[in-house]
Design an enzyme around this catalytic site. Structure first.
Site, mmCIF file in Angstrom:
data_model
loop_
_atom_site.group_PDB
_atom_site.id
_atom_site.type_symbol
_atom_site.label_atom_id
_atom_site.label_comp_id
_atom_site.label_asym_id
_atom_site.label_seq_id
_atom_site.Cartn_x
_atom_site.Cartn_y
_atom_site.Cartn_z
ATOM 1 N N TYR A 1 -38.964 -7.207 26.948
ATOM 2 C CA TYR A 1 -39.766 -7.756 25.846
ATOM 3 C C TYR A 1 -41.100 -8.313 26.357
ATOM 4 O O TYR A 1 -42.162 -8.025 25.800
ATOM 5 C CB TYR A 1 -38.956 -8.856 25.164
ATOM 6 C CG TYR A 1 -39.606 -9.480 23.951
ATOM 7 C CD1 TYR A 1 -39.569 -8.848 22.713
ATOM 8 C CD2 TYR A 1 -40.230 -10.724 24.041
ATOM 9 C CE1 TYR A 1 -40.147 -9.434 21.598
ATOM 10 C CE2 TYR A 1 -40.805 -11.317 22.933
ATOM 11 C CZ TYR A 1 -40.761 -10.668 21.709
ATOM 12 O OH TYR A 1 -41.339 -11.258 20.608
ATOM 13 N N LYS B 1 -44.843 -6.945 25.442
ATOM 14 C CA LYS B 1 -45.837 -7.788 24.772
ATOM 15 C C LYS B 1 -47.079 -7.985 25.632
ATOM 16 O O LYS B 1 -48.185 -8.137 25.112
ATOM 17 C CB LYS B 1 -45.205 -9.135 24.400
ATOM 18 C CG LYS B 1 -44.102 -9.026 23.339
ATOM 19 C CD LYS B 1 -44.633 -8.454 22.029
ATOM 20 C CE LYS B 1 -43.623 -8.524 20.896
ATOM 21 N NZ LYS B 1 -44.177 -8.029 19.618
HETATM 22 P P1 NAP Z 1 -37.783 -10.036 12.543
HETATM 23 O O1 NAP Z 1 -37.538 -10.988 11.443
HETATM 24 O O2 NAP Z 1 -36.632 -9.444 13.278
HETATM 25 O O3 NAP Z 1 -38.739 -8.862 11.973
HETATM 26 C C1 NAP Z 1 -39.050 -7.713 12.697
HETATM 27 C C2 NAP Z 1 -39.085 -6.580 11.716
HETATM 28 O O4 NAP Z 1 -39.474 -5.379 12.420
HETATM 29 C C3 NAP Z 1 -37.703 -6.307 11.094
HETATM 30 O O5 NAP Z 1 -37.807 -6.209 9.691
HETATM 31 C C4 NAP Z 1 -37.307 -4.999 11.730
HETATM 32 O O6 NAP Z 1 -36.494 -4.180 10.898
HETATM 33 C C5 NAP Z 1 -38.645 -4.331 11.932
HETATM 34 N N1 NAP Z 1 -38.532 -3.238 12.886
HETATM 35 C C6 NAP Z 1 -37.731 -3.179 13.981
HETATM 36 N N2 NAP Z 1 -37.862 -1.997 14.578
HETATM 37 C C7 NAP Z 1 -38.754 -1.286 13.842
HETATM 38 C C8 NAP Z 1 -39.266 0.025 13.951
HETATM 39 N N3 NAP Z 1 -38.892 0.846 14.947
HETATM 40 N N4 NAP Z 1 -40.148 0.462 13.009
HETATM 41 C C9 NAP Z 1 -40.518 -0.359 12.004
HETATM 42 N N5 NAP Z 1 -40.056 -1.608 11.841
HETATM 43 C C10 NAP Z 1 -39.178 -2.070 12.756
HETATM 44 O O7 NAP Z 1 -38.690 -10.690 13.665
HETATM 45 P P2 NAP Z 1 -39.951 -11.685 13.545
HETATM 46 O O8 NAP Z 1 -39.562 -12.939 14.205
HETATM 47 O O9 NAP Z 1 -40.488 -11.692 12.162
HETATM 48 O O10 NAP Z 1 -40.963 -10.934 14.538
HETATM 49 C C11 NAP Z 1 -42.107 -10.232 14.078
HETATM 50 C C12 NAP Z 1 -42.994 -9.942 15.276
HETATM 51 O O11 NAP Z 1 -43.391 -11.173 15.883
HETATM 52 C C13 NAP Z 1 -42.295 -9.128 16.371
HETATM 53 O O12 NAP Z 1 -43.212 -8.223 16.932
HETATM 54 C C14 NAP Z 1 -41.920 -10.183 17.377
HETATM 55 O O13 NAP Z 1 -41.798 -9.659 18.664
HETATM 56 C C15 NAP Z 1 -43.101 -11.139 17.256
HETATM 57 N N6 NAP Z 1 -42.813 -12.491 17.727
HETATM 58 C C16 NAP Z 1 -41.861 -13.256 17.140
HETATM 59 C C17 NAP Z 1 -41.632 -14.539 17.622
HETATM 60 C C18 NAP Z 1 -40.606 -15.453 17.009
HETATM 61 O O14 NAP Z 1 -40.412 -16.543 17.572
HETATM 62 N N7 NAP Z 1 -39.970 -15.096 15.921
HETATM 63 C C19 NAP Z 1 -42.368 -15.017 18.704
HETATM 64 C C20 NAP Z 1 -43.329 -14.200 19.280
HETATM 65 C C21 NAP Z 1 -43.552 -12.940 18.788
HETATM 66 P P3 NAP Z 1 -34.884 -4.272 11.078
HETATM 67 O O15 NAP Z 1 -34.508 -5.658 10.640
HETATM 68 O O16 NAP Z 1 -34.391 -3.179 10.188
HETATM 69 O O17 NAP Z 1 -34.618 -4.025 12.540
#
Ligand code: NAP
Length: 253
Positions: free
Chosen positions: A161, A165
């Protein structure tokens, strides 16, 4: 506020928009007056996001199902969005992302490949398809890639991861260099720990430890990230490109 951001005639594409942060970004951009093409791997989650957008411009939004890690799917997504809205998206937010955590000593090749495929290759494919559409139509645009603070500092159990990133940051800076002369900006956002389904998976003990390290004393909300994305999408950030904006509550400053 809405008129200040000048997003009223914008079309925004948001991937991962069925998830916590992507849904908040879609909602914020819609509130600023943008039409939103809401994309997720889970088509039902994308449709639910569109339903939640509501408001007077509700009919302006549409849901799309796509796996951003597949080249054909990313290309078709851009074609479908353009066919639906009769123009390319001028705001493109790559937010789709996954984790498959394991310590280096035990990480499988499959978990490495899948995380890099979705987080890094998926961002490349969507950015490339969107940039090609924008350049060929002569339109300016703002591309925003959701990286992570762990792409800058690393994190135990997340070699895949963190590497993906970090790759997003390098990709973003290079795109900013290449496309600035076309009026296309490209920036990344580095969230810290944000309360979403992704961080719900963390053991409470780890969450407590992380929270203790955050100067602001709590996890972020998806809306904290969405606010920064809305700024980067708008003309108010018109001279910002290649930047990596940290939204961390001060963690790892
Ligand atoms: P999340 O709630 O798990 O949302 C991620 C979304 O991406 C999910 O709806 C997922 O669908 C979708 N996804 C996964 N694989 C995909 C693919 N191959 N094609 C299209 N869509 C896909 O996570 P989040 O926390 O909102 O994270 C959003 C972004 O922020 C991510 O890039 C994550 O790495 C980044 N981020 C998050 C955090 C945090 O603390 N939450 C911190 C730093 C960065 P499914 O549910 O069907 O898999």
């Amino acid at each position: 506020m809405a008129s200040q951001l000048r997003l009223r005639s914008a079309l925004a594409l948001v991937t991962g928009a069925g998830g916590g942060i992507g849904r908040a970004i879609s909602a914020r951009l819609a509130r600023e007056g943008a039409a939103v093409a809401v994309c997720d791997l889970d088509g039902a989650a994308a449709r639910e996001t569109v339903r939640l957008l509501g408001g007077p411009g509700r009919e302006d939004h549409a849901a799309f199902q796509a796996d951003v890690s597949e080249a054909g799917a990313a290309r078709r997504l851009l074609e479908q969005v353009q066919a639906c809205f009769s123009r390319p998206p001028s705001v493109v937010v790559s937010c789709a992302g996954i984790t498959r955590d394991e310590f280096l000593l035990y990480m499988s090749e499959g978990d490495w490949d899948r995380v890099v495929a979705v987080n890094l290759k998926g961002t490349f494919l969507v950015t490339q398809a969107a940039a090609q559409a924008l350049v060929s139509s002569g339109c300016p645009g703002s591309i925003i890639n959701i990286s992570s603070i762990v792409g800058k500092v690393g994190n135990m159990g997340q070699t895949n991861y963190a590497a993906s990133k970090a790759g997003v940051i390098g990709l973003t800076q290079t795109v900013a260099r290449e496309l600035g002369r076309h009026g296309i900006r490209c920036n990344s956002v580095l969230p810290g720990f944000i309360a979403t389904p992704m961080t719900d998976k963390m053991p409470q003990k780890v969450k407590d430890k992380v929270t203790g390290m955050i100067p602001m004393g709590h996890l972020g909300d998806p809306e904290d990230v969405a606010d920064v994305v809305a700024f980067l999408a708008s003309g108010d950030s018109g001279y910002i490109t290649g930047a990596s904006v940290e939204v961390t509550g001060g963690l790892f400053m």
